[in-house]
Design a protein around this motif. Structure first.
Motif, short mmCIF file in Angstrom:
data_model
loop_
_atom_site.label_atom_id
_atom_site.label_comp_id
_atom_site.label_asym_id
_atom_site.label_seq_id
_atom_site.Cartn_x
_atom_site.Cartn_y
_atom_site.Cartn_z
N LEU A 89 43.75 15.95 67.82
CA LEU A 89 44.46 15.14 66.84
C LEU A 89 43.52 14.03 66.40
O LEU A 89 43.08 13.21 67.19
N PHE A 90 43.21 14.03 65.11
CA PHE A 90 42.38 12.97 64.53
C PHE A 90 43.30 11.89 63.97
O PHE A 90 44.25 12.19 63.24
N GLY A 91 43.02 10.65 64.33
CA GLY A 91 43.82 9.53 63.86
C GLY A 91 43.06 8.24 64.08
O GLY A 91 41.85 8.24 64.29
N LEU A 126 52.50 20.00 74.22
CA LEU A 126 51.22 20.62 73.90
C LEU A 126 50.08 19.71 74.33
O LEU A 126 50.04 18.55 73.95
N PRO A 127 49.15 20.24 75.11
CA PRO A 127 47.98 19.44 75.47
C PRO A 127 47.08 19.26 74.26
O PRO A 127 46.89 20.19 73.47
N TYR A 128 46.55 18.06 74.11
CA TYR A 128 45.69 17.78 72.97
C TYR A 128 44.73 16.65 73.34
O TYR A 128 44.97 15.89 74.27
N GLU A 129 43.67 16.58 72.58
CA GLU A 129 42.71 15.48 72.69
C GLU A 129 42.89 14.61 71.46
O GLU A 129 43.01 15.12 70.35
N TYR A 130 42.92 13.30 71.65
CA TYR A 130 43.04 12.37 70.53
C TYR A 130 41.66 11.78 70.23
O TYR A 130 41.01 11.25 71.11
N LEU A 131 41.23 11.93 68.99
CA LEU A 131 39.96 11.34 68.57
C LEU A 131 40.21 10.30 67.50
O LEU A 131 40.83 10.61 66.46
N ASP A 132 39.76 9.09 67.76
CA ASP A 132 39.89 8.01 66.79
C ASP A 132 38.74 8.13 65.80
O ASP A 132 37.57 8.03 66.18
N ILE A 133 39.07 8.31 64.53
CA ILE A 133 38.03 8.52 63.52
C ILE A 133 37.16 7.29 63.30
O ILE A 133 36.05 7.40 62.80
N ILE A 134 37.65 6.13 63.68
CA ILE A 134 36.90 4.89 63.47
C ILE A 134 35.63 4.86 64.33
O ILE A 134 34.67 4.15 64.02
N ASP A 135 35.61 5.67 65.39
CA ASP A 135 34.48 5.69 66.31
C ASP A 135 33.34 6.61 65.87
O ASP A 135 32.32 6.69 66.53
N HIS A 158 50.87 4.43 61.97
CA HIS A 158 52.20 4.86 62.44
C HIS A 158 52.40 6.37 62.26
O HIS A 158 53.11 7.00 63.05
N LEU A 159 51.77 6.98 61.27
CA LEU A 159 51.87 8.42 61.10
C LEU A 159 51.16 9.15 62.24
O LEU A 159 51.63 10.19 62.71
N CYS A 160 50.05 8.60 62.69
CA CYS A 160 49.33 9.17 63.82
C CYS A 160 50.18 9.09 65.09
O CYS A 160 50.21 10.03 65.88
N GLU A 161 50.89 7.99 65.26
CA GLU A 161 51.80 7.85 66.40
C GLU A 161 52.91 8.87 66.31
O GLU A 161 53.30 9.48 67.32
N ASP A 162 53.45 9.09 65.11
CA ASP A 162 54.49 10.11 64.92
C ASP A 162 53.96 11.50 65.29
O ASP A 162 54.64 12.29 65.95
N LEU A 203 45.60 17.63 62.59
CA LEU A 203 45.59 18.38 63.83
C LEU A 203 44.62 19.55 63.65
O LEU A 203 44.69 20.26 62.64
N MET A 204 43.72 19.72 64.61
CA MET A 204 42.76 20.83 64.55
C MET A 204 42.96 21.72 65.76
O MET A 204 43.11 21.23 66.89
N GLN A 205 43.00 23.01 65.49
CA GLN A 205 42.96 23.98 66.57
C GLN A 205 41.54 24.50 66.62
O GLN A 205 41.09 25.18 65.70
#
Length: 79
Positions: free
Chosen positions: A7-9, A28-37, A14-18, A52-54
């Motif tokens: 999940l890119f956010g 569902l297991p997922y990895e969160y990547l902050d695009i600011i980094d 607030h949409l990313c939190e949703d 969301l990327m698969q």
């Protein structure tokens, strides 16, 4: 091997939190990547988050907001 969900956010979105809540509700297991980094991610997704990327070895696919639990389930079945 199960395909990895990413999940890119970014923080404060607030949409990313949703989107995170949807993935958690679906268990569902997922990895969160902050695009600011990452400058490349920022340029690619700056006005599109959450995304969301698969990620699979052969064919990564993206699902752009807005999406629902039903949308995610159908998208995962199609991949």
């Amino acid at each position: 091997m199960q395909n990895q969900l990413i999940l890119f956010g970014t923080q404060g979105c607030h949409l990313c939190e949703d989107a995170e809540h949807l993935l958690q509700a679906l268990d569902l297991p997922y990895e969160y990547l902050d695009i600011i980094d990452d400058e490349k991610l920022l340029q690619r997704y700056e006005i599109s988050i959450p995304v969301l990327m698969q990620k699979s070895a052969s064919n990564p696919k993206e699902l752009y907001w807005p999406f629902t639990a039903d949308t995610i389930n159908h998208w995962l079945k199609d991949n």
